[in-house]
Design a protein around this motif. Sequence first.
Motif, mmCIF file in Angstrom:
data_model
loop_
_atom_site.group_PDB
_atom_site.id
_atom_site.type_symbol
_atom_site.label_atom_id
_atom_site.label_comp_id
_atom_site.label_asym_id
_atom_site.label_seq_id
_atom_site.Cartn_x
_atom_site.Cartn_y
_atom_site.Cartn_z
ATOM 1 N N SER A 59 -8.716 -15.860 6.782
ATOM 2 C CA SER A 59 -7.510 -15.115 7.116
ATOM 3 C C SER A 59 -6.674 -14.873 5.879
ATOM 4 C CB SER A 59 -6.694 -15.879 8.166
ATOM 5 O OG SER A 59 -7.428 -16.030 9.343
ATOM 6 N N ASN A 72 -2.876 -4.197 9.023
ATOM 7 C CA ASN A 72 -2.138 -5.156 8.200
ATOM 8 C C ASN A 72 -2.107 -6.532 8.852
ATOM 9 O OD1 ASN A 72 -1.372 -3.419 6.080
ATOM 10 N ND2 ASN A 72 0.208 -2.525 7.377
ATOM 11 N N LEU A 73 -2.229 -7.569 8.039
ATOM 12 C CA LEU A 73 -2.119 -8.947 8.510
ATOM 13 C C LEU A 73 -0.781 -9.494 8.021
ATOM 14 C CD1 LEU A 73 -4.920 -11.563 8.626
ATOM 15 C CD2 LEU A 73 -2.651 -12.222 7.885
ATOM 16 N N MET A 87 -0.931 -9.782 13.355
ATOM 17 C CA MET A 87 -1.376 -8.535 12.737
ATOM 18 C C MET A 87 -0.516 -7.365 13.197
ATOM 19 S SD MET A 87 -5.482 -8.978 13.376
ATOM 20 C CE MET A 87 -5.190 -9.063 15.141
ATOM 21 N N GLU A 88 -0.701 -6.263 12.518
ATOM 22 C CA GLU A 88 -0.070 -5.002 12.900
ATOM 23 C C GLU A 88 -0.539 -4.604 14.305
ATOM 24 O OE1 GLU A 88 -0.379 -0.311 11.440
ATOM 25 O OE2 GLU A 88 -1.475 -1.897 10.399
ATOM 26 N N THR A 150 -10.143 -3.611 11.798
ATOM 27 C CA THR A 150 -9.449 -4.856 12.100
ATOM 28 C C THR A 150 -10.445 -5.996 12.208
ATOM 29 O OG1 THR A 150 -7.869 -5.900 13.609
ATOM 30 C CG2 THR A 150 -9.583 -4.517 14.596
#
Length: 650
Positions: A59, A72-73, A87-88, A150
């Motif tokens: 991660s 995005n994370l 996340m996003e 993702t």
Amino acid sequence: MIGKTLGNRYEIVEKIGGGGMALVYKAKCTLLNRYVAVKILRAEFTNDKDIIDKFKKESQAAASLSHPNIVNLYDVGEENEIYYIVMEYVKGKTLKEVIKEKDILSLEEIIHYTKQIALALQHAHYNHVIHRDIKPHNILITEDSRAKVTDFGIALAATSSTITNMGSVIGSVHYFSPEQARGGYTDEKSDLYSLGIVMYEMATGKVPFEGDSPIAIALKHIQQEPVVPSELNPQISKGLEEIILTLIQKDQLSRYQNAQDLIEDVDKLKNDPSNNTLMNNINHEDSPTQIIPRIKEEDIKEMRKNPKKIKKRNNKVIVISAVMAALIAAGLFTFGLFYLSNFFRTGEVEVPNLLGMTIEDARVKAIEMDLRLTEEQTASNEVPANEIMDQNPSAGMKVRPGYSIIVKISSGPRQVEVPDLVYEDAANAPFILENQGLIAGVPSYEFSEFPNGVIIRQDPRAGTSTTQGSTVDYVISQGPEVVTFPMPNLVGFSIENAKNIIQDHGLQEGRVSEVDNDEHAKGIVIEQNFEAGTPVRENAIIDLVVSRGPQEVLEEETEIDVEIDDEEAEETSANNLTTKTVEIRLRGHEGIVNIEIKSIPDGGTIINTQHNIDQRGEIVEISLTGTGVKEYELFINNEKVDTIRIDFRR
């Protein structure tokens, strides 16, 4: 889990998905007031230390990625044995859902999604992160048709060598590569294989390999060639089919070697769908992420048992045929030796060393040695253009006269097309250039009519060809230039003259208020909201305070008697007016203070005046006239500070 708050900020709202290793929830971030997606490791893995360690480390690797085509994370956390990634939140569908809806996607759609996925993988691979679970379930399609990759939950840094876990393999069996099935070395080309399977499914509506168990499907990835896409979809572009078949080669070295090569061929196919000759070509459900046993040699041997049984039935025929074939081969071999010995009596030539020569010099050398050249052009950032960088056979080998030597000639650094950055948000420029193999230069800034942060110029210009790895410079707009000038002095001028000065300087008239003033005559400006000499810009709004002249002072404690007839005395006695003086102390205030008194209950303004503490002190006396018992509200600088009650009967 619904309603639970993680990390004191992520409130779980609803479940939106799940896979073999984790469940995904929609949550609200109470700190930033936005929706996010929270992926939580399944409970059955929370006691597996190896998986938890991978979950945390991998991660962190995914968090290093920042790209428009990657989700995005935001955060990683642990709470009461709940391991989660924030996340996003992307509103849209998965690519799997899109495929189920449409069955077969159009060429334009496949090219559109493939390029975006490849750009995401290029960015991940550039940062030494391999996804290892590329499948349509892990590709989100936004409402504006943008693909975002993702679930880097089983992603691995490129320095690691296997994808094993306690002798098992992690991945989605319909989409993972042969080397993943074997538990062998995985690299960037493993992700490209999985992308090829995804493209196969987009083009045909089916995955290439099905089976009764994950093991059976994995073995097909290792051993079996897929049905070519054109047999399932006769309308498929030949160029697209070539790209797919190159991506899903069993041998890693036979696939595209990196995402950039794939992107170039996809761009060529987009520009010319009928193009079947692509520069980078090499010769030729429901699929959750699972943990399955590694495919061993015994599994492969077991699959071969049945074919061996069939072969035994025909052993005698095979033996007889083999003996006959051996006799024929022996005769041909004897004849061949006799023929070849005569053929080579013409003499042999030693292959010269052509490496580093220009092609012109190599041609001359080949003629001198009675040899021929087969020339191939290859881009290179290391070898100068027109210079030979490889040859086959190598120098020193013996060949017959007239033999053709294959030489690879450097065409110089690879050329790429400069993308159009003008009108793009400057924050996106580095990503756009990186996707094209170019580098963002140090930006410069200029005032312009365009919005702040928008690129207004670039060098080299869009559409030109430049060397891969070159720098592209660009200019960012700072918005319109703000011109300022010293504020003119308006204090001491009449209100009419002040307004003329405001108009002459391109300023705008604002609010004009009046106050009592002992020093200036009525109609004279005594204050302005911008002090004289301070910088102001054109069209600034100018507020003024104008003198109303000295305040009228009423006599203190003066009774006003009204002469009336005796018959009316009792009735009119209540109408006698009395003036009272109220003393107000302005402790804690300084400078010019605005004092306002309003009657209760109608809220009408009785007194509205200004008091200069520096000149008159902090005590103010206000005269009020009335009858009976009255209440008033006291405001200092537009803020209510007290309620005044006056009994005018005393």
